[in-house]
Design an enzyme around this catalytic site. Sequence first.
Site, PDB file in Angstrom:
ATOM      1  N   LYS A 235       0.840  -1.194   0.000  1.00 18.64           N
ATOM      2  CA  LYS A 235       0.000   0.000   0.000  1.00 18.64           C
ATOM      3  C   LYS A 235       0.880   1.251   0.000  1.00 18.64           C
ATOM      4  CE  LYS A 235      -3.935   1.949   2.586  1.00 18.64           C
ATOM      5  NZ  LYS A 235      -4.836   1.711   3.742  1.00 18.64           N
TER       6      LYS A 235
ATOM      7  N   SER B  54      -9.372   2.650   2.593  1.00 19.94           N
ATOM      8  CA  SER B  54      -8.292   3.229   1.814  1.00 19.94           C
ATOM      9  C   SER B  54      -7.372   2.203   1.155  1.00 19.94           C
ATOM     10  CB  SER B  54      -7.452   4.148   2.710  1.00 19.94           C
ATOM     11  OG  SER B  54      -6.863   3.402   3.780  1.00 19.94           O
TER      12      SER B  54
ATOM     13  N   SER C 273     -10.661   0.624   6.606  1.00 20.59           N
ATOM     14  CA  SER C 273      -9.881   0.883   5.392  1.00 20.59           C
ATOM     15  C   SER C 273      -9.396  -0.372   4.691  1.00 20.59           C
ATOM     16  CB  SER C 273      -8.671   1.765   5.720  1.00 20.59           C
ATOM     17  OG  SER C 273      -9.073   3.095   5.928  1.00 20.59           O
TER      18      SER C 273
END
Length: 477
Positions: free
Chosen positions: A80, A155, A179
């Site tokens: 990520k 996210s 997320s």
Amino acid sequence: MTDLCDRSAVELRALMRRREISPVELLDSCLARIEAVNPKLNAVVALDAPAARAAAEAAEALFRVGDGVHPLTGLPVGVKDLNETKGLRTTFGSPLFAEHVPAADAGVVRRLRAAGGIVAAKTNTPEFGAGANTDNAVYGFTGNPFDPMKTCAGSSGGSAVALATSMLPLCNGSDLGGSLRTPAAFCGVVGLRPTPGLVAKSAPAIPTAPLSVEGPMGRSVADLALLLSGLAGADPDDPYSRPLETAPLADLQPVDLGQLKVAVSEDLGFAPVDDEIRSLFRARLAGFRHLFRDVQNRDPEMAEANRVFEVLRSIGFLAAHLEKVERHPDKVGANVANNVKLGLTFTARDVAWASKRHGEIARDFTGLMEEVDLLIAPGASAKPFAKGESYPAEINGKPLDTYIHWVAISYGLTLTGHPVLCLPCGLDADGMPFGLQIVGRRWDERRLLSIGAALEAALAAVPGCARPLPDLARLMT
């Protein structure tokens, strides 16, 4: 379509150990899939193919000599874009870091490399992870693999999409208010929000407030457990972290679901949930509740959870981003700036109250989990919406309080400190993935994942409950 990259990480690991395939062949398959699918989805945002190939060649040499092989050796991993990667562009989704190339790895990345993982690519995220839709001013939107015009959530949206389309066999994520879990639910993959401290964080802004955690994502529970075995571990920068137990996290044990006592909650007693989600949750549950010894409808005690999370989350944003907002107001997006501004409105009394109430919610939930083996809830409160929208403005015709209120079904569980596994459970009426949150006991991830693997296998045989797959051919046109 079935290519090498479509096989499970566990199977690929076994094939490489038997030298039936090479890490270079696997990497090439992943790179080909990225080239074919990513232009339509925008999940992979930074890539250093030469460095990844050099790492794959080094892994191939290890397999030849049979020495120095680790749990993730030869497996490409997506990281990520909130985790710094040495020599590979890391932007945090922010214009302030648009050209940032770190000189060192974040702790979680160091552990991935130490476990043999090949850091092949960065996956998209909203700016500093703020927002439940994956979009930023550096890279733009990431689309849902089941409908590129809809959101993949956030996210950790880039990681979820890369997994769903087999661009990469393993990806990491992070989770504050959902997320990691919401993208997993929206994209039909598996994600785990672990007990805070199981996966150490590098220099967290507020080390004593473990709401945000790092966690693994995969296409199956077994794959996720394999990645967790490489991610987990202690770090002196994280006071909540601790050394691993003796039993490997990837060593999942057989579980008899028929011996389990399960609590079920449609909304945790407080979260707004779309009526279609409620109906679908009830229908899916009706198809598999017979698998358990006892299933009871039971909402946890979470009064005032919205306010508690709002205060504690905003204080975290103050600690992490106040200086950026003050120095570069024109280069910080609305989500981050507004959370910082909100944090400045709270008094010491507000923070003290929220901290105390947080403790009460966590203790009440621990009491509930002493009476049951699992709690099962919907993976998300709403269906995937248009990717150009930051969030759904209303649920069931009622306006939401804030832009994150629609993920209350996730952040309520954040406040408990318990591990939460997100499992795919078929498609909704619009052909979009539907997911479940499976909550276990603190620090017992090995048991939760063993249960999750058994439930995953059972759901695959229940009509409408198997993990869905996107139409890759349509994504390549």
